[in-house]
Each structure stands twice: as C-alpha cells, then as structure tokens.
Design a protein around this motif. Structure first.
Motif, PDB file in Angstrom:
ATOM      1  N   LEU A  36      -6.596  -2.046   2.985  1.00  9.56           N
ATOM      2  CA  LEU A  36      -5.441  -3.093   3.343  1.00  9.56           C
ATOM      3  C   LEU A  36      -4.888  -3.242   4.693  1.00  9.56           C
ATOM      4  O   LEU A  36      -4.692  -4.049   5.575  1.00  9.56           O
ATOM      5  N   PHE A  37      -4.486  -2.005   5.156  1.00  7.83           N
ATOM      6  CA  PHE A  37      -3.811  -1.913   6.570  1.00  7.83           C
ATOM      7  C   PHE A  37      -4.663  -1.157   7.521  1.00  7.83           C
ATOM      8  O   PHE A  37      -4.025  -1.308   8.862  1.00  7.83           O
ATOM      9  N   GLY A  38      -5.736  -0.683   7.361  1.00  9.99           N
ATOM     10  CA  GLY A  38      -6.631  -0.263   8.456  1.00  9.99           C
ATOM     11  C   GLY A  38      -6.047   0.822   9.323  1.00  9.99           C
ATOM     12  O   GLY A  38      -5.397   1.812   8.565  1.00  9.99           O
ATOM     13  N   LYS A  39      -6.108   0.845  10.377  1.00 11.05           N
ATOM     14  CA  LYS A  39      -5.739   1.852  11.576  1.00 11.05           C
ATOM     15  C   LYS A  39      -4.162   1.765  11.389  1.00 11.05           C
ATOM     16  O   LYS A  39      -3.545   3.082  11.732  1.00 11.05           O
ATOM     17  N   CYS A  40      -3.426   0.811  10.976  1.00 11.25           N
ATOM     18  CA  CYS A  40      -2.004   1.017  10.822  1.00 11.25           C
ATOM     19  C   CYS A  40      -1.673   1.783   9.708  1.00 11.25           C
ATOM     20  O   CYS A  40      -0.396   2.038   9.405  1.00 11.25           O
ATOM     21  N   ASN A  41      -2.498   2.283   9.074  1.00 16.29           N
ATOM     22  CA  ASN A  41      -2.200   3.252   7.767  1.00 16.29           C
ATOM     23  C   ASN A  41      -2.394   4.776   8.280  1.00 16.29           C
ATOM     24  O   ASN A  41      -2.362   5.658   7.471  1.00 16.29           O
TER      25      ASN A  41
END
Length: 142
Positions: A36-41
C-alpha cells in the motif's frame, strides 16, 4: 453597504515545518503495508519539509494577525516541527501519519486555540505535487 460595515475577509498564514514519519497501519500486515505505502513504509521512516497554511475568516483585521501567529506556533510548530510524528506526537500512535491526517490534527489543534467559527480551512503541502485541503468536514459514511 456603508463604508463602516464590516466585510468578511480571509486571512492566510503559512509556516514550514520539518518532520519524519513512516506510513504504516497496525491493522495491516507488513506485506500489506509495503504494498500500500511502498517506499514510504521504510521501517526507519522518511522526512518532508511540510508547508502548513491556515485560512481564517474575519470581519475586522485588528488583532487577528497576532492570534494567528501565536496559534500557528502552538498548533503546528511546537508539536510537529523536527519531530518523528509516529513516535513524538501521541495523536499518531493510533492514526497513520498521512498528510490528510496531519491536516486533521492541525485543524483540531487550531480549533482549540481560535475563536469558534473563524477557521475556514487548513492546507498541508507535503511535496510540490501533494497538497491536502481540510475544512473540518465530517467523515463520509458508506
């Protein structure tokens, strides 16, 4: 309208604050969060230089510039600037620190500090491309 009649005006004040966060929902698995959040995770988080703006409706300009400067300091800068949102701001221990939720946090914080009914909207710019505008709307029930 006579020249002495008060006219509604909107005053806008902006601040820039830096903070880091990790987009991660406790209700999802690690795999679902990553999808869901990609690299922001990223487990170590990531940072932004946010721009926060509040717009208030006023009938007369006298005195409100001071109120607006002080409320930005207390509602935005003190709790958010140079903080890890997920670890340093209790609100985000249970709420995912998306820009939308940051806008809601700022709205709620300003509502406590400003006279009732003058806050018109809050804008939070996360990047040049991503800006959230929140006007205190209720949630949508499906």
């Amino acid at each position: 309208m006579s020249p002495r009649s008060a006219r509604l005006a909107r005053l806008s004040r902006s601040v820039t604050f830096s903070a880091c966060h990790r987009l991660h929902s406790k209700s999802l698995s690690d795999e679902e969060n990553l999808k869901l959040f990609g690299k922001c995770n990223n487990p170590n988080g990531h940072g932004h230089n946010y721009k926060g703006r509040k717009v208030i409706s006023i009938l007369a300009p006298a005195g409100f510039v001071v109120v607006t400067v002080l409320s930005l300091q207390e509602a935005i800068m003190e709790p958010l600037d140079h903080k890890n949102l997920d670890k340093d701001v209790p609100y985000f221990s249970e709420v995912v620190s998306t820009t939308e939720n940051i806008a809601v946090f700022i709205w709620d914080s300003l509502q406590k500090l400003l006279p009732q009914g003058i806050l018109y909207k809050v804008e939070v710019q996360e990047t040049e491309q991503n800006v959230v505008v929140y006007k205190g709307e209720e949630t949508i029930v499906k």
